[in-house]
Write a protein that holds these residues in place. Structure first.
Motif, PDB file in Angstrom:
ATOM      1  N   VAL A  78       8.060   1.164   0.185  1.00  0.00           N
ATOM      2  CA  VAL A  78       6.758   1.055  -0.469  1.00  0.00           C
ATOM      3  C   VAL A  78       6.798  -0.054  -1.516  1.00  0.00           C
ATOM      4  CG1 VAL A  78       5.071   2.298  -1.836  1.00  0.00           C
ATOM      5  CG2 VAL A  78       6.373   3.484  -0.080  1.00  0.00           C
TER       6      VAL A  78
ATOM      7  N   CYS B 297       4.216  12.825  -3.168  1.00  0.00           N
ATOM      8  CA  CYS B 297       5.496  12.503  -2.538  1.00  0.00           C
ATOM      9  C   CYS B 297       6.410  13.735  -2.513  1.00  0.00           C
ATOM     10  CB  CYS B 297       6.182  11.361  -3.275  1.00  0.00           C
ATOM     11  SG  CYS B 297       7.765  10.975  -2.530  1.00  0.00           S
TER      12      CYS B 297
ATOM     13  N   SER C 257       9.338  13.980  -1.217  1.00  0.00           N
ATOM     14  CA  SER C 257      10.770  13.727  -1.369  1.00  0.00           C
ATOM     15  C   SER C 257      11.109  13.224  -2.754  1.00  0.00           C
ATOM     16  CB  SER C 257      11.240  12.744  -0.304  1.00  0.00           C
ATOM     17  OG  SER C 257      10.289  11.743  -0.114  1.00  0.00           O
TER      18      SER C 257
ATOM     19  N   ALA D 147      10.413  10.443  -4.167  1.00  0.00           N
ATOM     20  CA  ALA D 147      10.867   9.062  -4.194  1.00  0.00           C
ATOM     21  C   ALA D 147      10.056   8.231  -5.178  1.00  0.00           C
ATOM     22  CB  ALA D 147      10.772   8.453  -2.799  1.00  0.00           C
ATOM     23  N   VAL D 148       8.866   8.689  -5.500  1.00  0.00           N
ATOM     24  CA  VAL D 148       8.037   7.962  -6.462  1.00  0.00           C
ATOM     25  C   VAL D 148       7.876   8.818  -7.703  1.00  0.00           C
ATOM     26  CG1 VAL D 148       5.751   7.056  -6.931  1.00  0.00           C
ATOM     27  CG2 VAL D 148       6.765   6.726  -4.700  1.00  0.00           C
TER      28      VAL D 148
ATOM     29  N   TYR E  55      10.545   3.833  -8.075  1.00  0.00           N
ATOM     30  CA  TYR E  55      10.601   4.099  -6.626  1.00  0.00           C
ATOM     31  C   TYR E  55      12.047   4.052  -6.155  1.00  0.00           C
ATOM     32  CZ  TYR E  55      10.024   3.286  -1.612  1.00  0.00           C
ATOM     33  OH  TYR E  55      10.101   3.361  -0.259  1.00  0.00           O
TER      34      TYR E  55
ATOM     35  N   CYS F 225      13.208   7.938  -0.075  1.00  0.00           N
ATOM     36  CA  CYS F 225      11.925   7.855   0.638  1.00  0.00           C
ATOM     37  C   CYS F 225      12.097   8.169   2.124  1.00  0.00           C
ATOM     38  CB  CYS F 225      11.406   6.443   0.478  1.00  0.00           C
ATOM     39  SG  CYS F 225       9.827   6.138   1.214  1.00  0.00           S
ATOM     40  N   THR F 226      11.119   8.844   2.686  1.00  0.00           N
ATOM     41  CA  THR F 226      11.135   9.089   4.130  1.00  0.00           C
ATOM     42  C   THR F 226      10.163   8.174   4.858  1.00  0.00           C
ATOM     43  OG1 THR F 226       9.466  10.774   3.911  1.00  0.00           O
ATOM     44  CG2 THR F 226      11.740  11.514   3.852  1.00  0.00           C
ATOM     45  N   PHE F 227       9.545   7.269   4.125  1.00  0.00           N
ATOM     46  CA  PHE F 227       8.627   6.275   4.704  1.00  0.00           C
ATOM     47  C   PHE F 227       7.473   6.934   5.447  1.00  0.00           C
ATOM     48  CE2 PHE F 227      12.984   4.681   4.589  1.00  0.00           C
ATOM     49  CZ  PHE F 227      12.827   3.729   3.583  1.00  0.00           C
ATOM     50  N   CYS F 228       6.969   8.040   4.861  1.00  0.00           N
ATOM     51  CA  CYS F 228       5.880   8.757   5.519  1.00  0.00           C
ATOM     52  C   CYS F 228       4.546   8.071   5.287  1.00  0.00           C
ATOM     53  CB  CYS F 228       5.820  10.190   5.020  1.00  0.00           C
ATOM     54  SG  CYS F 228       5.354  10.297   3.290  1.00  0.00           S
ATOM     55  N   GLY F 229       4.435   7.322   4.185  1.00  0.00           N
ATOM     56  CA  GLY F 229       3.194   6.600   3.954  1.00  0.00           C
ATOM     57  C   GLY F 229       2.117   7.400   3.255  1.00  0.00           C
ATOM     58  N   LYS F 230       2.454   8.605   2.835  1.00  0.00           N
ATOM     59  CA  LYS F 230       1.459   9.461   2.195  1.00  0.00           C
ATOM     60  C   LYS F 230       0.970   8.834   0.883  1.00  0.00           C
ATOM     61  CE  LYS F 230       0.083  13.961   2.336  1.00  0.00           C
ATOM     62  NZ  LYS F 230       0.371  15.331   2.672  1.00  0.00           N
ATOM     63  N   CYS F 231       1.916   8.326   0.080  1.00  0.00           N
ATOM     64  CA  CYS F 231       1.550   7.742  -1.213  1.00  0.00           C
ATOM     65  C   CYS F 231       0.575   6.593  -1.016  1.00  0.00           C
ATOM     66  CB  CYS F 231       2.801   7.262  -1.937  1.00  0.00           C
ATOM     67  SG  CYS F 231       3.833   6.187  -0.952  1.00  0.00           S
TER      68      CYS F 231
ATOM     69  N   MET G  81       3.135  -0.846   2.445  1.00  0.00           N
ATOM     70  CA  MET G  81       4.505  -0.695   2.914  1.00  0.00           C
ATOM     71  C   MET G  81       4.991  -2.016   3.479  1.00  0.00           C
ATOM     72  SD  MET G  81       4.382   3.077   4.490  1.00  0.00           S
ATOM     73  CE  MET G  81       5.917   3.719   3.880  1.00  0.00           C
TER      74      MET G  81
HETATM   75  S1  SF4 Z   1       6.293   6.927   1.729  1.00  0.00           S
HETATM   76 FE1  SF4 Z   1       6.307   9.141   1.617  1.00  0.00          FE
HETATM   77  S2  SF4 Z   1       8.358   9.641   0.969  1.00  0.00           S
HETATM   78 FE2  SF4 Z   1       8.087   7.458   0.564  1.00  0.00          FE
HETATM   79  S3  SF4 Z   1       7.410   7.356  -1.551  1.00  0.00           S
HETATM   80 FE3  SF4 Z   1       5.576   7.438  -0.269  1.00  0.00          FE
HETATM   81  S4  SF4 Z   1       5.030   9.615  -0.196  1.00  0.00           S
HETATM   82 FE4  SF4 Z   1       7.142   9.480  -0.903  1.00  0.00          FE
END
Ligand code: SF4
Ligand code: SF4
Lengths: 177, 308
Positions: free
Chosen positions: A34, A51, A53, A55-56, A69, A74-80, A91
């Motif tokens: 991210v 987030c 995990s 990570a943020v 960060y 991070c699991t790179f889910c993209g939610k943030c 991203m």
């Molecule tokens: S991508 Fe997902 S895991 Fe990574 S910082 Fe964003 S919310 Fe958290």
């Protein structure tokens, strides 16, 4: 004997292997680490809130906020990225490099506060994007209030309350056209 | 055969000094060519040598003493059998051989397969045992046509000497018999589509699963020597003429062996592994058919003359 024509084709084309510095192009919309545009962030903390995990993290200080960060978590889910109200996050189109130490890639970004137009104290910045979204169709004399700090806003609303209830003046209208 | 000649054949050409580098060259050629046909880069040509050196330097896994004797002894026996088989090949026209060397050659060629069956059981790994069982079954299936072809060759040349067979005139018997031997090459070398006994990804590597370090290095070397010996056998028996000069024979023999390696590699890359029943059916139907025709033609040469 189709397989033999495939083999012959491979033989003619040479190896498809890429040598080290070359790499396979990343697909569109790849979820890499991210990245933040600090000049857009409003320190709302939504990214840290969603987030799972951890990570943020967003830490508020006196005259700035810290956006921290850790790609290692991070699991790179993209939610943030999807919840950020001002599109300050995106991203990277490449995967994060590998490291032995999870903390090696940690990033800290400072988002400076802007001074409150009324009292001059540093306050979390309010961006045009957000104003356009949240204060749509609001009178300009109220719109300026969107930039003031929390304390001034409280004071303001108390003053308005006093003027309505105590002095009997009409409230400043929402659509003062 | 004088003693110097025996030593020369065993230690220099086509024995140790020639066979070991050629074995590595063939292993490399097979891997490289297969890689290229699959769109990969493949290893550099010194890779089999480096593999060997690296394996030799590895720590030995401790086992009960009887097991380790077996596990080091069997691959060593395979390597020696490969070298001995090579030394018997009538490559140049001035090699003489001795009566019965054909039988000895066939026996030596069978030793690596036998050792690998024993090794599979000795290693006490279930994958090794499955591989060994398959190897044993396959060895019965392919040896039938293989031996029949050899008998046909020997009968038509009226000799058990390799030189006599190599010098006998070309004809239907010889062509059919050599073709049968060619058919048996992929299964003897355990490559696709007959890689049933060392089926990688299925039973790891069959009999060799439990082997590591120097023991595995010896197996690899034995496998390479099998390549050299078997392709060499086909070239020696299939080629009807000799140039007469030592260097000419050497060049033709080596280059034809390498061509054979490439052909086998194409076959191995283009096919998938068969089931053991399918492999057995193939050898008993086609291999056996071909070699029986060769044998009948060999026993009754009039038939061939009649057809002509
Ligand atoms: S991508 Fe997902 S895991 Fe990574 S910082 Fe964003 S919310 Fe958290
Ligand atoms: S990056 Fe977006 S969601 Fe995160 S604190 Fe800044 S404005 Fe809020």
């Amino acid at each position: 004997m189709n397989i033999f024509s495939v083999l012959l084709k491979n033989l003619r084309m040479g190896p498809a292997t890429l040598r080290f510095p070359e790499e396979v192009p990343y697909p569109k919309g790849f979820h890499g680490p991210v990245k933040i545009h600090t000049e857009k962030c409003i320190c709302c903390g939504m990214c840290a809130y969603v987030c799972v995990s951890g990570a943020v993290r967003v830490a508020e200080h006196k005259d700035n906020c810290e956006w921290v960060y850790s790609p290692g978590l991070c699991t790179f889910c993209g939610k943030c990225v999807s919840v950020c109200p001002v599109e300050a996050l995106h991203m990277a189109a490449k995967s994060a490099p590998s490291y032995f130490n999870t903390k090696a890639l940690d990033e800290v970004h400072l988002v400076p506060y802007s001074p409150c137009p009324e009292c001059g104290r540093p306050t979390p910045p309010v961006r045009e994007v957000l104003r356009a979204k949240a204060f749509k169709g609001v009178a300009p004399n109220v719109l300026v209030k969107s930039l003031i700090c929390q304390r001034c806003r409280q004071k303001d609303s108390q003053r308005a309350l006093v003027s309505i209830q105590v002095k009997g003046e009409p409230p400043p209208s929402r659509s003062d056209k | 055969m004088s003693w110097e000649k025996v030593f020369f054949a065993l230690l220099i050409f086509p024995g140790l000094l020639y066979a070991v580098p050629t074995a590595w060259l063939m292993l490399w050629l097979e891997r490289k060519f297969r890689a290229r046909m699959q769109g990969r880069i493949g290893p550099p040509f010194y890779q089999p040598f480096f593999d060997f050196v690296k394996l030799m330097a590895k720590r030995r896994v401790l086992r009960p003493s009887f097991d380790s004797i077996f596990m080091m002894g069997l691959p060593l026996v395979s390597v020696s059998a490969g070298l001995l088989a090579l030394a018997l090949l009538p490559i140049s026209s001035d090699s003489r051989g001795f009566a019965g060397d054909l039988v000895l050659l066939v026996a030596f060629l069978e030793v690596p397969s036998l050792c690998s069956v024993l090794a599979g059981f000795a290693s006490r790994s279930i994958f090794g045992q499955v591989g060994a069982t398959r190897e044993a079954i396959l060895s019965i299936t392919y040896n039938l046509p293989f031996l029949t072809a050899i008998v046909a060759l020997a009968y038509s040349a009226q000799s058990l000497r390799l030189v006599d067979i190599a010098a006998s005139p070309a004809g239907g018997v010889r062509a059919l018999a050599v073709l049968t031997i060619c058919l048996c090459l992929p299964v003897k070398l355990r490559i696709n589509p007959f890689s049933v006994s060392n089926a990688e990804q299925e039973i790891y590597s069959g009999p060799a699963t439990e082997f590591s370090g120097p023991q595995l290095a010896m197996w690899e070397l034995a496998h390479g020597l099998e390549w050299v010996a078997l392709t060499g056998l086909v070239v020696c028996l299939g080629l009807t003429f000799r140039t007469g000069t030592w260097i000419g024979d050497f060049a033709i023999y080596t280059s034809l062996s390498l061509v054979l390696v490439i052909l086998l590699t194409i076959l191995a890359t283009g096919t998938a592994r068969l089931k053991i029943q399918q492999a057995a059916r193939f050898y008993w139907r086609w291999g056996m058919g071909l070699s029986l025709v060769a044998l009948i033609l060999g026993v009754f040469p009039d038939i061939e003359r009649f057809i002509r």
